[in-house]
Design a protein around this motif. Structure first.
Motif, PDB file in Angstrom:
ATOM      1  N   TRP A 160      32.767  33.707  31.250  1.00 19.63           N
ATOM      2  CA  TRP A 160      31.777  33.365  32.269  1.00 19.63           C
ATOM      3  C   TRP A 160      32.227  33.836  33.658  1.00 19.63           C
ATOM      4  N   TYR A 164      30.446  36.470  35.932  1.00 16.43           N
ATOM      5  CA  TYR A 164      30.144  36.063  37.306  1.00 16.43           C
ATOM      6  C   TYR A 164      30.526  37.175  38.285  1.00 16.43           C
ATOM      7  N   GLN A 200      25.947  29.494  35.282  1.00 14.37           N
ATOM      8  CA  GLN A 200      27.404  29.420  35.312  1.00 14.37           C
ATOM      9  C   GLN A 200      27.909  28.185  36.042  1.00 14.37           C
ATOM     10  N   LYS A 206      25.667  25.831  29.992  1.00 14.73           N
ATOM     11  CA  LYS A 206      26.468  26.834  29.282  1.00 14.73           C
ATOM     12  C   LYS A 206      26.669  26.444  27.826  1.00 14.73           C
TER      13      LYS A 206
END
Length: 699
Positions: A160, A164, A200, A206
């Motif tokens: 993640w 990101y 996120q 998530k």
């Protein structure tokens, strides 16, 4: 940051035997041992207490404890997860998401109807881009802090965070391209990437997304069976409703089964029941036995395979979600155990002492840690109370764990004490006002007021505004507003101002009462006091009847105060509120899907449907003669002009109409006519995805 739910029986899964716990906590001991070689005793004690406090906070919020534990990093860590910092981050996410309403094409218009739409304001180039740049800067700082706190090794393992970083890089590049082209580019890739910032930042979303992704392979067989069912019945339909020699018998073929794409689309729409029974009427009117084909198709496809698909998704998803939440429970237990191990690694005289079989921590040290932990005041108070109740001056690992079982219990809000009056008369009045029958009487008065409004609405339903008499409504509303003010004042007298404000129902009633008072006073100031034949002309921003309508709507909302006093209604309302809280993650995933499809829809279908009237002189547009056809069931005949993808807000409403699947074939038809045939694929994909997420949330 959003926290994760906890099962009631989670504490029983605290862990395995003592030996496995020692092996799990060896990393903490080695870390503290390395730190002790370079620190004196007092600094080590303070550091251990700080580490234990952070680990407990991680356990409360279901966060991982795999992060830097030196003094400066812990200070940065606690600042990052403070309410202020997380509030700024959440606000930034909200701001960057709502930019889509203001960016070109702007949604700042009174209506989205193609015939009457006039843009109120278009932002100049650089305004929304400047706000977006500030948001991206905050996100860049966010990812830098996260990467520093967990370290490079963990950063490479966290998909993640890598995603990101890539999303931020792509957004920054696309933002630069926008400025270079002076905001004239049609496609902005970063708009589609914006929902990632929401995903996120929520651990629940998530996990939900991961569960959805892992569920997809499990439903492939059902999807294949559904596609096979649709294809076979399409072939049968094309054979059954083939073109006949007699044109009178060709109505079914001409309307629904002219070729393969139209046949497939007709049965796909029938699978969602959106065109039932329209699709079978021409054939059914010719021969009643044709109905068996459509009934068989609907029974197998709609009532068996579609429900089977939903059941498979729910069953698989429930298993993955259960596993994810169990992981969160273990994470909480590990955080609590880690805090205990850290305290045991300090000095034996203050932080703890080791025996041959068990380890203990002094009660004073536990109390010092609890004072530093950021948590619910009521939970903290109860945990401290239990810690002080231990007879021995030491706390074992099991006792330390049991202390935090209090986190799983629901807290009851304590209301402030009532004012103490010396006068016996005032005491009796206070007792009377606090009795439940006083609330019952207040509910009765609201019911009577609502009944009067209902009678006035029935009597004036068909009267034009010029013939209405506002005397009855003015007197009734004025009298009851005075009663509401008196009731509010008496409650404040009985409970005190703090006690009155401690009840949410009182805040709700008080706010509506104050608004009603302002509306009533404004009507008296502008139009005078009520009298027979009271129907004055407009003297301000609102007419008399607009003020009365607004006041009546608020009174209808005030009627909701009876819900807590009816046990069955209160139970149902409480269940609905709990359901809404539990569906936050699903609602977030649905919002992300809406956002992405809305942006894609604006890019693909903006201004594809020509307006039926010219915006300058309201005359018919000669170039769009095909657009004014009134064929039954078409976009034009149904006056669906407000449903389009010309701006972001209109796109959201259009996607909602698609998800409800009522007349969604109308949108497929119009966009395939004015855009391109791939609109079928895009519309079908959006409808299926949104419908599946909606059904999963409902189940």
């Amino acid at each position: 940051m959003e926290t994760e739910p906890l099962f009631r029986g989670g504490s029983s899964s605290y862990g395995a035997d003592e030996e496995s716990r020692r092996s799990d906590s060896s990393g903490f001991r080695s870390t503290i041992s390395r730190q002790s070689s370079s620190s004196n005793g007092g600094q080590l004690d303070d550091l251990c207490i700080q580490q234990a406090a952070v680990f407990i906070e991680d356990a409360i919020q279901y966060r991982t404890i795999n992060h830097r534990v030196d003094s400066q990093s812990l200070q940065l860590y606690r600042w990052y997860y403070s309410k202020t910092c997380q509030g700024v981050l959440n606000t930034t996410i909200f701001v960057i998401l709502i930019l889509a309403f203001f960016e070109k094409p702007s949604s700042l218009s009174v209506t989205s109807d193609l015939r009457f739409r006039h843009i109120l304001w278009e932002p100049p180039c650089g305004l929304t881009e400047g706000i977006e740049a500030f948001c991206l800067l905050i996100f860049i700082i966010d990812v830098i802090i996260k990467s520093y706190l967990i370290g490079w090794e963990e950063f490479r393992k966290t998909k993640w965070l890598i995603a990101y970083t890539l999303v931020l890089a792509a957004s920054t590049i696309d933002w630069t391209v926008t400025l270079c082209l002076f905001c004239e580019e049609r496609v902005r890739v970063r708009r589609i990437l914006r929902p990632f910032f929401l995903l996120q930042n929520s651990s629940l979303m998530k996990k939900t997304l991961k569960c959805l992704r892992q569920t997809l392979p499990q439903i492939a067989s059902v999807m294949l069976l559904l596609a096979l069912h649709l294809l076979l019945f399409t072939m049968i339909a094309m054979l059954l409703f083939a073109r006949a020699q007699n044109q009178k018998d060709d109505e079914e073929w001409k309307t629904y089964f002219r070729n393969l794409p139209e046949s497939l689309t007709s049965l796909l729409v029938l699978l969602t029941t959106a065109n039932n029974p329209d699709v079978m009427i021409p054939a059914y009117s010719e021969n009643r036995f044709y109905a068996l084909f459509f009934i068989t198709f609907s029974v197998i496809g709609t009532f068996l395979l579609m429900n089977l698909l939903t059941a498979v998704i729910y069953n698989q998803f429930r298993g993955y979600l259960l596993s994810s939440i169990q992981t969160s429970v273990v994470r909480r237990c590990l955080g609590i155990r880690g805090a205990f191990e850290v305290l045991c690694c300090g000095r034996a005289t203050k932080a703890g002492r080791r025996g041959s079989l068990r380890m203990t921590v002094s009660t004073n040290t536990v109390l010092q840690v609890l004072q530093k932990v950021t948590m619910s005041p009521m939970h903290k108070q109860e945990i401290i109370k239990q810690a002080k109740a231990y007879t021995h001056d030491c706390v074992t690992a099991e006792q330390f764990r049991v202390l935090f079982d209090e986190l799983q219990k629901e807290t009851m809000k304590e209301h402030p004490l009532k004012p103490a009056y010396r006068s016996p008369f005032l005491q009796k009045v206070q007792t009377l006002l606090c009795h439940r029958y006083t609330d019952y009487f207040g509910n009765l008065m609201v019911t009577v007021h609502l009944t009067c409004i209902f009678v006035a609405l029935v009597l004036d339903a068909e009267k034009p505004v010029s013939e209405r008499d506002g005397f009855f409504s003015g007197v009734v509303n004025g009298s009851f507003v005075l009663y509401y003010l008196l009731e509010m004042a008496l409650k404040i007298f009985a409970l005190g101002i703090k006690g009155y404000c401690s009840y949410k129902s009182n805040l709700f009633d008080g706010l509506l009462t104050l608004i009603l008072m302002v509306l009533q006073l404004s009507s008296f100031v502008q139009y005078g006091f009520p009298h027979p034949g009271w129907n004055p002309d407009l003297h301000g921003l609102l007419t008399l009847w607009e003020i009365v309508r607004l006041a009546n709507m608020l009174i209808v909302f005030r009627f909701l105060r009876i819900i807590p006093n009816v046990k069955l209604m209160a139970l149902v309302a409480s269940s609905l509120l709990d359901l809404i809280k539990n569906l936050r993650a699903f609602a977030g995933i649905l919002a992300v899907a809406y956002y992405v499809f809305a942006i894609v829809g604006v890019v693909l279908f903006k201004d594809k449907i020509p307006a039926p009237y010219n915006s300058t002189n309201s005359s018919l547009n000669e170039d769009t003669s095909e657009n004014i056809t009134l064929q039954c069931g078409t976009y034009e005949q149904l006056d669906y002009w407000p449903n389009n993808f010309n701006d972001f807000a209109a796109a959201l409403v259009t996607l909602w109409d698609l998800m409800v699947v009522n007349n969604w074939q109308v949108f497929l038809d119009v966009f395939s006519r004015y855009a391109n045939p791939t609109s079928f694929i895009n519309g079908i994909g959006a409808t299926i995805r949104l419908s599946l997420i909606r059904n999963l949330s409902i189940r």
